[in-house]
Design a protein around this motif. Sequence first.
Motif, PDB file in Angstrom:
ATOM      1  N   GLY A  96       0.783  -1.224   0.000  1.00 30.52           N
ATOM      2  CA  GLY A  96       0.000   0.000   0.000  1.00 30.52           C
ATOM      3  C   GLY A  96       0.811   1.268   0.000  1.00 30.52           C
ATOM      4  O   GLY A  96       0.392   2.285   0.514  1.00 30.52           O
ATOM      5  N   VAL A  99       2.995   2.651  -4.797  1.00 35.49           N
ATOM      6  CA  VAL A  99       3.873   2.352  -5.928  1.00 35.49           C
ATOM      7  C   VAL A  99       3.524   1.021  -6.551  1.00 35.49           C
ATOM      8  O   VAL A  99       3.328   0.909  -7.752  1.00 35.49           O
ATOM      9  CB  VAL A  99       5.352   2.317  -5.473  1.00 35.49           C
ATOM     10  CG1 VAL A  99       6.242   1.884  -6.620  1.00 35.49           C
ATOM     11  CG2 VAL A  99       5.751   3.675  -4.940  1.00 35.49           C
ATOM     12  N   SER A 100       3.407   0.014  -5.734  1.00 32.39           N
ATOM     13  CA  SER A 100       3.179  -1.339  -6.218  1.00 32.39           C
ATOM     14  C   SER A 100       1.709  -1.673  -6.398  1.00 32.39           C
ATOM     15  O   SER A 100       1.288  -2.108  -7.453  1.00 32.39           O
ATOM     16  CB  SER A 100       3.825  -2.350  -5.271  1.00 32.39           C
ATOM     17  OG  SER A 100       3.395  -3.654  -5.587  1.00 32.39           O
ATOM     18  N   TYR A 101       0.950  -1.506  -5.362  1.00 29.96           N
ATOM     19  CA  TYR A 101      -0.446  -1.904  -5.296  1.00 29.96           C
ATOM     20  C   TYR A 101      -0.653  -3.395  -5.537  1.00 29.96           C
ATOM     21  O   TYR A 101      -1.762  -3.850  -5.617  1.00 29.96           O
ATOM     22  CB  TYR A 101      -1.308  -1.120  -6.294  1.00 29.96           C
ATOM     23  CG  TYR A 101      -1.587   0.288  -5.856  1.00 29.96           C
ATOM     24  CD1 TYR A 101      -0.897   1.347  -6.395  1.00 29.96           C
ATOM     25  CD2 TYR A 101      -2.560   0.549  -4.901  1.00 29.96           C
ATOM     26  CE1 TYR A 101      -1.155   2.640  -5.994  1.00 29.96           C
ATOM     27  CE2 TYR A 101      -2.828   1.839  -4.492  1.00 29.96           C
ATOM     28  CZ  TYR A 101      -2.119   2.878  -5.044  1.00 29.96           C
ATOM     29  OH  TYR A 101      -2.384   4.159  -4.644  1.00 29.96           O
ATOM     30  N   GLU A 102       0.400  -4.164  -5.687  1.00 31.96           N
ATOM     31  CA  GLU A 102       0.228  -5.593  -5.922  1.00 31.96           C
ATOM     32  C   GLU A 102      -0.306  -6.251  -4.668  1.00 31.96           C
ATOM     33  O   GLU A 102       0.175  -6.003  -3.564  1.00 31.96           O
ATOM     34  CB  GLU A 102       1.553  -6.251  -6.307  1.00 31.96           C
ATOM     35  CG  GLU A 102       1.433  -7.759  -6.522  1.00 31.96           C
ATOM     36  CD  GLU A 102       2.702  -8.367  -7.072  1.00 31.96           C
ATOM     37  OE1 GLU A 102       3.672  -7.621  -7.309  1.00 31.96           O
ATOM     38  OE2 GLU A 102       2.730  -9.602  -7.249  1.00 31.96           O
TER      39      GLU A 102
END
Lengths: 114, 114
Positions: A96, A99-102
Amino acid sequence: EAAVTQSPRNKVTVTGGNVTLSCRQTNSHNYMYWYRQDTGHGLRLIHYSYGAGNLQIGDVPDGYKATRTTQEDFFLLLELASPSQTSLYFCASSDGLGVSYEQYFGPGTRLTVL
Amino acid sequence: GDSVTQKEGLVTLTEGLPVMLNCTYQTIYSNAFLFWYVHYLNESPRLLLKSSTDNKRTEHQGFHATLHKSSSSFHLQKSSAQLSDSALYYCALSPNYGNEKITFGAGTKLTIKP
């Protein structure tokens, strides 16, 4: 490598029963999520949290409670289970950081309510 | 609110043919992230690719997608299907304004036949 575990992996209960699904992540992620997966509906968000003690309402929260006791542990509670809650439940975590949100998913818990 | 539409619930193709899975979305946020997640049978869903850049092609593991903000689309493509591509594919959206919530589409089940 991200690690999310769920227990139990399979659960059978009766209508009106009390069920707790557990999720633990060892990624030091801030965000944790509970989804249910149903054919024709995909993954639907039940509840999520951005830290210990925090709870955010998802898109299909009715009949579910959740609690985030630590950064690692997130629980989903069904206090009066109904057959409509028969589903495959996934827990996920993410950093969170914008940058990633993966999202990293656990193996799933298959719940059957008779 | 945000929404993701995957019109095809089931897609069946012959090995070697091109793959195209459709995804359209609605959001008021101009910096939204779009994702494709893949869910193989008896595994956990995992990220396949993601993008937030308009008109830029993103590739991973032989699949590619281009985010087109003008048409609110993020279709998944592959030039030649393989038997191992059989899986459930989810398109997903994060509005990217800080609440870390991801909305998934209903999913497309892709079956590749010999």
